[in-house]
Design a protein around this motif. Structure first.
Motif, PDB file in Angstrom:
ATOM      1  N   SER A 222      -4.936  13.296  37.265  1.00 46.19           N
ATOM      2  CA  SER A 222      -6.284  13.800  37.496  1.00 46.19           C
ATOM      3  C   SER A 222      -6.580  15.011  36.615  1.00 46.19           C
ATOM      4  CB  SER A 222      -6.463  14.170  38.971  1.00 46.19           C
ATOM      5  OG  SER A 222      -7.769  14.646  39.206  1.00 46.19           O
ATOM      6  N   ILE A 223      -5.589  15.874  36.409  1.00 48.11           N
ATOM      7  CA  ILE A 223      -5.777  17.035  35.525  1.00 48.11           C
ATOM      8  C   ILE A 223      -6.042  16.575  34.100  1.00 48.11           C
ATOM      9  CG2 ILE A 223      -4.602  19.028  34.509  1.00 48.11           C
ATOM     10  CD1 ILE A 223      -3.159  19.394  37.164  1.00 48.11           C
ATOM     11  N   PHE A 224      -5.299  15.564  33.675  1.00 44.11           N
ATOM     12  CA  PHE A 224      -5.499  15.072  32.312  1.00 44.11           C
ATOM     13  C   PHE A 224      -6.862  14.407  32.163  1.00 44.11           C
ATOM     14  CE2 PHE A 224      -5.348  11.319  29.535  1.00 44.11           C
ATOM     15  CZ  PHE A 224      -5.150  11.938  28.311  1.00 44.11           C
ATOM     16  N   TYR A 225      -7.242  13.567  33.127  1.00 44.56           N
ATOM     17  CA  TYR A 225      -8.459  12.772  33.000  1.00 44.56           C
ATOM     18  C   TYR A 225      -9.719  13.613  33.204  1.00 44.56           C
ATOM     19  CZ  TYR A 225     -11.821   9.006  33.781  1.00 44.56           C
ATOM     20  OH  TYR A 225     -12.906   8.177  33.696  1.00 44.56           O
ATOM     21  N   ARG A 226      -9.670  14.582  34.123  1.00 42.05           N
ATOM     22  CA  ARG A 226     -10.872  15.323  34.475  1.00 42.05           C
ATOM     23  C   ARG A 226     -10.988  16.678  33.781  1.00 42.05           C
ATOM     24  NH1 ARG A 226     -13.565  13.083  38.705  1.00 42.05           N
ATOM     25  NH2 ARG A 226     -12.475  11.479  39.919  1.00 42.05           N
ATOM     26  N   ILE A 227      -9.889  17.206  33.253  1.00 41.91           N
ATOM     27  CA  ILE A 227      -9.930  18.539  32.634  1.00 41.91           C
ATOM     28  C   ILE A 227      -9.557  18.472  31.150  1.00 41.91           C
ATOM     29  CG2 ILE A 227      -8.922  20.854  32.667  1.00 41.91           C
ATOM     30  CD1 ILE A 227      -8.580  20.572  35.659  1.00 41.91           C
ATOM     31  N   GLU A 228      -8.356  17.974  30.864  1.00 46.43           N
ATOM     32  CA  GLU A 228      -7.879  18.015  29.489  1.00 46.43           C
ATOM     33  C   GLU A 228      -8.665  17.082  28.567  1.00 46.43           C
ATOM     34  OE1 GLU A 228      -3.191  19.181  30.329  1.00 46.43           O
ATOM     35  OE2 GLU A 228      -3.740  17.137  29.783  1.00 46.43           O
ATOM     36  N   LEU A 229      -8.882  15.848  29.006  1.00 44.98           N
ATOM     37  CA  LEU A 229      -9.575  14.883  28.157  1.00 44.98           C
ATOM     38  C   LEU A 229     -11.006  15.312  27.817  1.00 44.98           C
ATOM     39  CD1 LEU A 229      -9.387  12.232  26.649  1.00 44.98           C
ATOM     40  CD2 LEU A 229     -10.079  11.040  28.737  1.00 44.98           C
ATOM     41  N   PRO A 230     -11.823  15.767  28.791  1.00 48.46           N
ATOM     42  CA  PRO A 230     -13.162  16.237  28.403  1.00 48.46           C
ATOM     43  C   PRO A 230     -13.137  17.427  27.447  1.00 48.46           C
ATOM     44  CG  PRO A 230     -13.062  15.811  30.760  1.00 48.46           C
ATOM     45  CD  PRO A 230     -11.664  15.732  30.260  1.00 48.46           C
ATOM     46  N   LEU A 231     -12.162  18.326  27.602  1.00 46.73           N
ATOM     47  CA  LEU A 231     -12.115  19.511  26.751  1.00 46.73           C
ATOM     48  C   LEU A 231     -11.669  19.187  25.325  1.00 46.73           C
ATOM     49  CD1 LEU A 231     -10.673  22.200  29.202  1.00 46.73           C
ATOM     50  CD2 LEU A 231     -13.029  21.946  28.407  1.00 46.73           C
ATOM     51  N   VAL A 232     -10.835  18.164  25.152  1.00 42.11           N
ATOM     52  CA  VAL A 232     -10.379  17.816  23.802  1.00 42.11           C
ATOM     53  C   VAL A 232     -11.226  16.706  23.186  1.00 42.11           C
ATOM     54  CG1 VAL A 232      -8.008  18.508  24.284  1.00 42.11           C
ATOM     55  CG2 VAL A 232      -8.677  16.117  24.602  1.00 42.11           C
ATOM     56  N   ALA A 233     -12.210  16.198  23.930  1.00 41.60           N
ATOM     57  CA  ALA A 233     -13.061  15.129  23.393  1.00 41.60           C
ATOM     58  C   ALA A 233     -13.748  15.529  22.085  1.00 41.60           C
ATOM     59  CB  ALA A 233     -14.079  14.698  24.443  1.00 41.60           C
TER      60      ALA A 233
END
Length: 316
Positions: A222-233
Motif C-alpha cells: 500500500s505504501i508503494f502503490y499509494r505513496i511512492e508510485l504517485p510521487l515518482v510518476a
C-alpha cells in the motif's frame, strides 16, 4: 570638527560631479561582446541543423534520386505514394509497436529494479555498480553482440535453452520472432536509464512519509502503490519521454541485427528511410519517410509531455 566639514564638502562635490555626468541611454549601452562570442558556436550549430532539416524537408518535395540529372519539384507526390503503399503502413506499425513495447517494458522493469536498489538487501548492493554497463556500450556493438548470441545454430542463448530441455529458438531469423527479439535487445540496453532516474526519484521520498503511513496501518504494498508510485510518476514520464523519442527513431539496434528483415518484419521508418535513400537511391522518397518519422516523434512527444504536466500538477 574641521575633518567632518572637509568630508562633507568632498561628498557634496562628488555628488555634484556625478549629477553633471549624463546618464547613458539604454539603447546605446555597449554590447557584451564576450557573451556574444561565447554563444556564437551554439548559434552557428543550431542554424546549421535547422538548415539541414529544412533542406531535407525540401528534398522530400522533389524527385531527387540517383541517375536523374535534374531535380524537379513534385510537391506532395512522395507523401501521396507513401500513403497509398501497404509497405509504409507496415513500417509505421513496426515503428509504433517497437517504441511503445520498449518504453513500457523498460518502465516496468526499471521501476522494479529501482525499488530493489532503494532497499537494503544484499542483492541491491551487488547490482548497483553493474547497472550502468549496458548503457556505456555503443548500440551497434550491442547489436553485433546479440546477433552472435542469437545465432540459431551456434548462439549461446539456444545452448542455454537446450540445457533446460527447450528446443532451438529462431530469434532474429524468423519473421514471427524478429521484432520481439530486437525489443528484448533494446530493453536490456536501456532499462538502466529508467532505473537511474526512478531511483533518484525514490531517494527524494523521506522516511518520515513512509513512517507516517506505517503508523496509520499501511502495509508495504500500500505504501508503494499509494505513496511512492504517485510521487515518482513524473520521473517515470520524463524518462519515458526521452526513451520514446529515441525508440521511434531507433536505427542502430535494428539495422545492426536484422537490417529490417526477415522480410519487412522489423522495417521501422528510420531503417526503411535508409534503405530507400542509400540502397534504392531514391533520396526524395527517403527524405519523405524521415519527415513522416519526425512528425510521429513530435506528436508522440507532445502527448507524453501533456500527460507529464497533468501528473505533475496532481502530485504537487
Amino acid at each position: 570638527m574641521y575633518e567632518v566639514q572637509q568630508m562633507s564638502r568632498a561628498t557634496t562635490f562628488g555628488s555634484r560631479e556625478l549629477a553633471r555626468e549624463p546618464a547613458e541611454p539604454a539603447g546605446r549601452r555597449s554590447a557584451d561582446w564576450f557573451s556574444l562570442v561565447a554563444v556564437s558556436p551554439a548559434i552557428i550549430i543550431l542554424v546549421a541543423f535547422l538548415f539541414l532539416f529544412f533542406y531535407g524537408v525540401y528534398q522530400s518535395l522533389t524527385n531527387l534520386r540517383f541517375g536523374v540529372p535534374v531535380m524537379h519539384f513534385v510537391g506532395l507526390r512522395n507523401y501521396a505514394l507513401l500513403i497509398q503503399s501497404a509497405d509504409f503502413w507496415n513500417n509505421l506499425r513496426v515503428t509504433l509497436t517497437y517504441a511503445f513495447a520498449c518504453v513500457s517494458l523498460e518502465a516496468v522493469i526499471g521501476l522494479a529494479i529501482a525499488r530493489l536498489f532503494a532497499s537494503e538487501v544484499l542483492l541491491a548492493r551487488v547490482l548497483r555498480p553493474m547497472v550502468l554497463l549496458p548503457l556505456v556500450l555503443p548500440p551497434m556493438s550491442v547489436a553485433l553482440m546479440w546477433t552472435t548470441m542469437m545465432n540459431p545454430q551456434a548462439g549461446i542463448l539456444n545452448y542455454l535453452l537446450s540445457l533446460m530441455g527447450l528446443g532451438p529458438f529462431a530469434w532474429i531469423s524468423s519473421e514471427s520472432s524478429a521484432l520481439a527479439s530486437v525489443v528484448l535487445i533494446d530493453v536490456w540496453t536501456f532499462t538502466p536509464f529508467f532505473t537511474l532516474i526512478i531511483f533518484a526519484g525514490l531517494q527524494g521520498i523521506t522516511d518520515d512519509i513512509r513512517e507516517a503511513a506505517r503508523i496509520n496501518g499501511a502495509k508495504a504494498w500500500s505504501i508503494f502503490y499509494r505513496i511512492e508510485l504517485p510521487l515518482v510518476a513524473p520521473y517515470i514520464l520524463v524518462a519515458a519521454l526521452f526513451r520514446l523519442i529515441e525508440s521511434l527513431t531507433q536505427f542502430d539496434i535494428i539495422f545492426g541485427t536484422t537490417q529490417g528483415g526477415p522480410g519487412d518484419s522489423t522495417a521501422a521508418l528510420s531503417v526503411q528511410a535508409y534503405i530507400t535513400a542509400f540502397q534504392d537511391m531514391n533520396f526524395g522518397r527517403g527524405a519523405a519517410l524521415m519527415v513522416v518519422n519526425w512528425l510521429v516523434v513530435l506528436a508522440s512527444a507532445m502527448l507524453l509531455a501533456k500527460l507529464w504536466r497533468a501528473v505533475r500538477r496532481r502530485v504537487s
